[in-house]
Design a protein around this motif. Sequence first.
Motif, PDB file in Angstrom:
ATOM      1  N   ASP A  70      39.910  87.237  -3.246  1.00  0.00           N
ATOM      2  CA  ASP A  70      38.650  86.511  -3.463  1.00  0.00           C
ATOM      3  C   ASP A  70      38.048  86.248  -2.082  1.00  0.00           C
ATOM      4  OD1 ASP A  70      36.538  84.901  -4.152  1.00  0.00           O
ATOM      5  OD2 ASP A  70      37.768  83.226  -4.891  1.00  0.00           O
ATOM      6  N   LEU A  71      37.439  87.296  -1.522  1.00  0.00           N
ATOM      7  CA  LEU A  71      36.989  87.233  -0.132  1.00  0.00           C
ATOM      8  C   LEU A  71      35.818  86.270   0.058  1.00  0.00           C
ATOM      9  CD1 LEU A  71      37.285  91.018   0.827  1.00  0.00           C
ATOM     10  CD2 LEU A  71      38.976  89.172   1.022  1.00  0.00           C
ATOM     11  N   GLU A  72      34.933  86.201  -0.918  1.00  0.00           N
ATOM     12  CA  GLU A  72      33.809  85.265  -0.788  1.00  0.00           C
ATOM     13  C   GLU A  72      34.305  83.822  -0.882  1.00  0.00           C
ATOM     14  OE1 GLU A  72      30.044  83.752  -0.173  1.00  0.00           O
ATOM     15  OE2 GLU A  72      30.928  85.696   0.243  1.00  0.00           O
ATOM     16  N   GLY A  73      35.246  83.594  -1.790  1.00  0.00           N
ATOM     17  CA  GLY A  73      35.828  82.254  -1.880  1.00  0.00           C
ATOM     18  C   GLY A  73      36.567  81.887  -0.604  1.00  0.00           C
ATOM     19  N   ALA A  74      37.230  82.883  -0.011  1.00  0.00           N
ATOM     20  CA  ALA A  74      37.931  82.649   1.256  1.00  0.00           C
ATOM     21  C   ALA A  74      36.939  82.321   2.363  1.00  0.00           C
ATOM     22  CB  ALA A  74      38.746  83.889   1.626  1.00  0.00           C
TER      23      ALA A  74
ATOM     24  N   PHE B 163      39.200  82.508  13.962  1.00  0.00           N
ATOM     25  CA  PHE B 163      39.978  83.746  13.801  1.00  0.00           C
ATOM     26  C   PHE B 163      39.921  84.238  12.359  1.00  0.00           C
ATOM     27  CE2 PHE B 163      44.323  85.319  12.645  1.00  0.00           C
ATOM     28  CZ  PHE B 163      44.191  86.579  13.203  1.00  0.00           C
ATOM     29  N   TYR B 164      40.113  83.349  11.400  1.00  0.00           N
ATOM     30  CA  TYR B 164      40.067  83.745   9.988  1.00  0.00           C
ATOM     31  C   TYR B 164      38.678  84.276   9.625  1.00  0.00           C
ATOM     32  CZ  TYR B 164      44.352  80.928   9.595  1.00  0.00           C
ATOM     33  OH  TYR B 164      45.614  80.416   9.753  1.00  0.00           O
ATOM     34  N   LEU B 165      37.635  83.632  10.111  1.00  0.00           N
ATOM     35  CA  LEU B 165      36.269  84.068   9.813  1.00  0.00           C
ATOM     36  C   LEU B 165      35.978  85.423  10.450  1.00  0.00           C
ATOM     37  CD1 LEU B 165      34.425  80.652  10.168  1.00  0.00           C
ATOM     38  CD2 LEU B 165      34.588  82.026   8.081  1.00  0.00           C
ATOM     39  N   ALA B 166      36.574  85.670  11.625  1.00  0.00           N
ATOM     40  CA  ALA B 166      36.396  86.984  12.266  1.00  0.00           C
ATOM     41  C   ALA B 166      36.995  88.083  11.399  1.00  0.00           C
ATOM     42  CB  ALA B 166      37.068  86.973  13.641  1.00  0.00           C
ATOM     43  N   LEU B 167      38.189  87.855  10.844  1.00  0.00           N
ATOM     44  CA  LEU B 167      38.814  88.854   9.984  1.00  0.00           C
ATOM     45  C   LEU B 167      37.965  89.126   8.745  1.00  0.00           C
ATOM     46  CD1 LEU B 167      42.599  87.808  10.122  1.00  0.00           C
ATOM     47  CD2 LEU B 167      41.356  89.437  11.577  1.00  0.00           C
ATOM     48  N   LEU B 168      37.427  88.056   8.133  1.00  0.00           N
ATOM     49  CA  LEU B 168      36.623  88.216   6.924  1.00  0.00           C
ATOM     50  C   LEU B 168      35.299  88.923   7.230  1.00  0.00           C
ATOM     51  CD1 LEU B 168      37.291  84.760   5.257  1.00  0.00           C
ATOM     52  CD2 LEU B 168      38.036  86.993   4.388  1.00  0.00           C
ATOM     53  N   ALA B 169      34.711  88.631   8.393  1.00  0.00           N
ATOM     54  CA  ALA B 169      33.460  89.313   8.779  1.00  0.00           C
ATOM     55  C   ALA B 169      33.720  90.802   8.986  1.00  0.00           C
ATOM     56  CB  ALA B 169      32.900  88.682  10.044  1.00  0.00           C
ATOM     57  N   ALA B 170      34.879  91.102   9.559  1.00  0.00           N
ATOM     58  CA  ALA B 170      35.230  92.522   9.747  1.00  0.00           C
ATOM     59  C   ALA B 170      35.387  93.216   8.398  1.00  0.00           C
ATOM     60  CB  ALA B 170      36.521  92.633  10.558  1.00  0.00           C
TER      61      ALA B 170
ATOM     62  N   ALA C  12      42.033  71.612   7.924  1.00  0.00           N
ATOM     63  CA  ALA C  12      43.262  72.372   7.677  1.00  0.00           C
ATOM     64  C   ALA C  12      43.461  72.623   6.189  1.00  0.00           C
ATOM     65  CB  ALA C  12      44.460  71.629   8.254  1.00  0.00           C
ATOM     66  N   ASN C  13      43.070  71.656   5.348  1.00  0.00           N
ATOM     67  CA  ASN C  13      43.198  71.841   3.899  1.00  0.00           C
ATOM     68  C   ASN C  13      42.318  72.989   3.407  1.00  0.00           C
ATOM     69  OD1 ASN C  13      44.969  69.696   3.812  1.00  0.00           O
ATOM     70  ND2 ASN C  13      43.412  68.197   3.244  1.00  0.00           N
ATOM     71  N   TRP C  14      41.110  73.069   3.942  1.00  0.00           N
ATOM     72  CA  TRP C  14      40.200  74.145   3.526  1.00  0.00           C
ATOM     73  C   TRP C  14      40.673  75.494   4.041  1.00  0.00           C
ATOM     74  CZ3 TRP C  14      36.883  73.672  -0.230  1.00  0.00           C
ATOM     75  CH2 TRP C  14      36.420  72.396  -0.570  1.00  0.00           C
ATOM     76  N   ASN C  15      41.312  75.535   5.197  1.00  0.00           N
ATOM     77  CA  ASN C  15      41.849  76.800   5.707  1.00  0.00           C
ATOM     78  C   ASN C  15      42.970  77.331   4.815  1.00  0.00           C
ATOM     79  OD1 ASN C  15      40.211  77.434   7.891  1.00  0.00           O
ATOM     80  ND2 ASN C  15      41.380  76.149   9.305  1.00  0.00           N
ATOM     81  N   VAL C  16      43.784  76.415   4.278  1.00  0.00           N
ATOM     82  CA  VAL C  16      44.818  76.849   3.340  1.00  0.00           C
ATOM     83  C   VAL C  16      44.180  77.461   2.096  1.00  0.00           C
ATOM     84  CG1 VAL C  16      46.721  76.103   1.863  1.00  0.00           C
ATOM     85  CG2 VAL C  16      46.503  75.163   4.152  1.00  0.00           C
ATOM     86  N   ILE C  17      43.151  76.786   1.583  1.00  0.00           N
ATOM     87  CA  ILE C  17      42.426  77.323   0.431  1.00  0.00           C
ATOM     88  C   ILE C  17      41.897  78.719   0.752  1.00  0.00           C
ATOM     89  CG2 ILE C  17      40.346  77.070  -0.984  1.00  0.00           C
ATOM     90  CD1 ILE C  17      42.359  75.118  -1.876  1.00  0.00           C
ATOM     91  N   GLY C  18      41.330  78.865   1.956  1.00  0.00           N
ATOM     92  CA  GLY C  18      40.766  80.157   2.355  1.00  0.00           C
ATOM     93  C   GLY C  18      41.802  81.262   2.387  1.00  0.00           C
ATOM     94  N   LEU C  19      42.978  80.990   2.944  1.00  0.00           N
ATOM     95  CA  LEU C  19      44.024  82.008   3.018  1.00  0.00           C
ATOM     96  C   LEU C  19      44.532  82.378   1.629  1.00  0.00           C
ATOM     97  CD1 LEU C  19      46.024  80.840   6.150  1.00  0.00           C
ATOM     98  CD2 LEU C  19      44.603  82.894   5.933  1.00  0.00           C
ATOM     99  N   LEU C  20      44.686  81.394   0.760  1.00  0.00           N
ATOM    100  CA  LEU C  20      45.132  81.675  -0.600  1.00  0.00           C
ATOM    101  C   LEU C  20      44.099  82.522  -1.344  1.00  0.00           C
ATOM    102  CD1 LEU C  20      46.645  78.194  -1.569  1.00  0.00           C
ATOM    103  CD2 LEU C  20      47.900  80.297  -1.074  1.00  0.00           C
ATOM    104  N   ARG C  21      42.811  82.233  -1.128  1.00  0.00           N
ATOM    105  CA  ARG C  21      41.760  83.031  -1.766  1.00  0.00           C
ATOM    106  C   ARG C  21      41.780  84.462  -1.214  1.00  0.00           C
ATOM    107  NH1 ARG C  21      42.320  79.361  -4.265  1.00  0.00           N
ATOM    108  NH2 ARG C  21      40.876  77.736  -4.980  1.00  0.00           N
ATOM    109  N   ARG C  22      42.022  84.600   0.073  1.00  0.00           N
ATOM    110  CA  ARG C  22      42.074  85.942   0.675  1.00  0.00           C
ATOM    111  C   ARG C  22      43.257  86.740   0.122  1.00  0.00           C
ATOM    112  NH1 ARG C  22      43.187  86.741   6.973  1.00  0.00           N
ATOM    113  NH2 ARG C  22      45.264  87.355   6.199  1.00  0.00           N
ATOM    114  N   ASP C  23      44.410  86.029  -0.062  1.00  0.00           N
ATOM    115  CA  ASP C  23      45.581  86.695  -0.648  1.00  0.00           C
ATOM    116  C   ASP C  23      45.266  87.231  -2.041  1.00  0.00           C
ATOM    117  OD1 ASP C  23      46.999  86.040   1.623  1.00  0.00           O
ATOM    118  OD2 ASP C  23      48.059  84.327   0.708  1.00  0.00           O
ATOM    119  N   GLN C  24      44.374  86.527  -2.750  1.00  0.00           N
ATOM    120  CA  GLN C  24      44.017  86.896  -4.126  1.00  0.00           C
ATOM    121  C   GLN C  24      42.817  87.854  -4.164  1.00  0.00           C
ATOM    122  OE1 GLN C  24      43.324  82.974  -5.662  1.00  0.00           O
ATOM    123  NE2 GLN C  24      45.439  82.318  -5.272  1.00  0.00           N
TER     124      GLN C  24
END
Length: 386
Positions: A255-259, A278-285, A241-253
Amino acid sequence: MSPLAAPATDDLAEIAELVVTWSGVVLGGFALLMAILTVLFVGAGFFGIRELRSIRRTGADARRELEQQKTIAQDVTSNTNRAIKAATDLSEEATSLLERARTAVDMTETQTEQVRQLSARLQTQIHDLDQRMNTMVEVSYLFNQGEEAYHEGQYDKAVEFLRRALQLQPKNARVRYRLGRALTNLGRDDEALTELTTAMADGHDPAHGERGLAWLFRHSDPARADEHAEQAVSVAPRNAANWNVIGLLRRDQEDLEGARKAHQKAHDLEPNTITTSFYLALLAARAGQLTRARQWSEEAVTMLDVERRARTVNIWASVIRWSDLILHDQLDEADRYAAELAENSPSRRRAHEVGGHMRFLLRSLDHADLEERYLHALERKWGRRR
């Protein structure tokens, strides 16, 4: 010779003769007296000897009697001494027994008082334990009701249950943390901050607390959100869950690769977390990897079907299913979930988060023209995120 001389001589002769005569008489009387005295003395001696013997026998008898009496007296004295000693010993023993009895009585009274006090304490503790058990049962019930409401997206109802639980157990950090998260989802940020920081001060898991603060500041203060997210990962690096928060914050910024790396790390740690796929599906799209995006989405929907069987669908289930339909070009079916999302979104914050996922996917698939179709009802109800 003169006649005067003759009579004188005669008188002298008579006087001499008289003297001689009386002398003899006196001597005879004296001799008689001596004889009588001798007889008397002899008799007295005879009787005296007998008396003396009698006295001596009596004395000897008296001495024997005295010796016997002395022996008897000694025996009596010895027996008396023994009796006195026995009496003294008995008295001392009696005194000792009395003291022991008194000590025993005192101890008994003390122990009785201690038992009474212990009984009173036990009754108090039993009563307190009973009260605590009742409180724990009620708190557990209220918390479970709050959790159920939270997972169904009914955050107002969750807040009500959780506040009632905290009235019973103000130091329950777990309840207070969940209350903070519910308030965050309702957009009541000041109240949420108070509850989350108090939960951490009361000993709640620091990783949860830091992650909760990262969620709280995600939209209002991204830099501060980053700090809390990094702290959560530092405290619990193996918590997905901690890494998912990091991923969403990176996506907001943007930073798609970091997300992607953060969400992939979360998936590696916990492959069965629905939201991660679900988050990985959005990033792959967004990366143009449509096939991979569909695979991630199908994985999320499959896990959703298994986990949520016989449960009311909440907004997250709806947005995951909506995304899967969009990825598979089933647009008409996606309309139903879009309407459901608009109807069931519990707060402006949640509506903006859901709308953010929907807009991100539509733009990733070059379907910005469909934003009005799927987001209009949601934004009309809550307003568009700025």
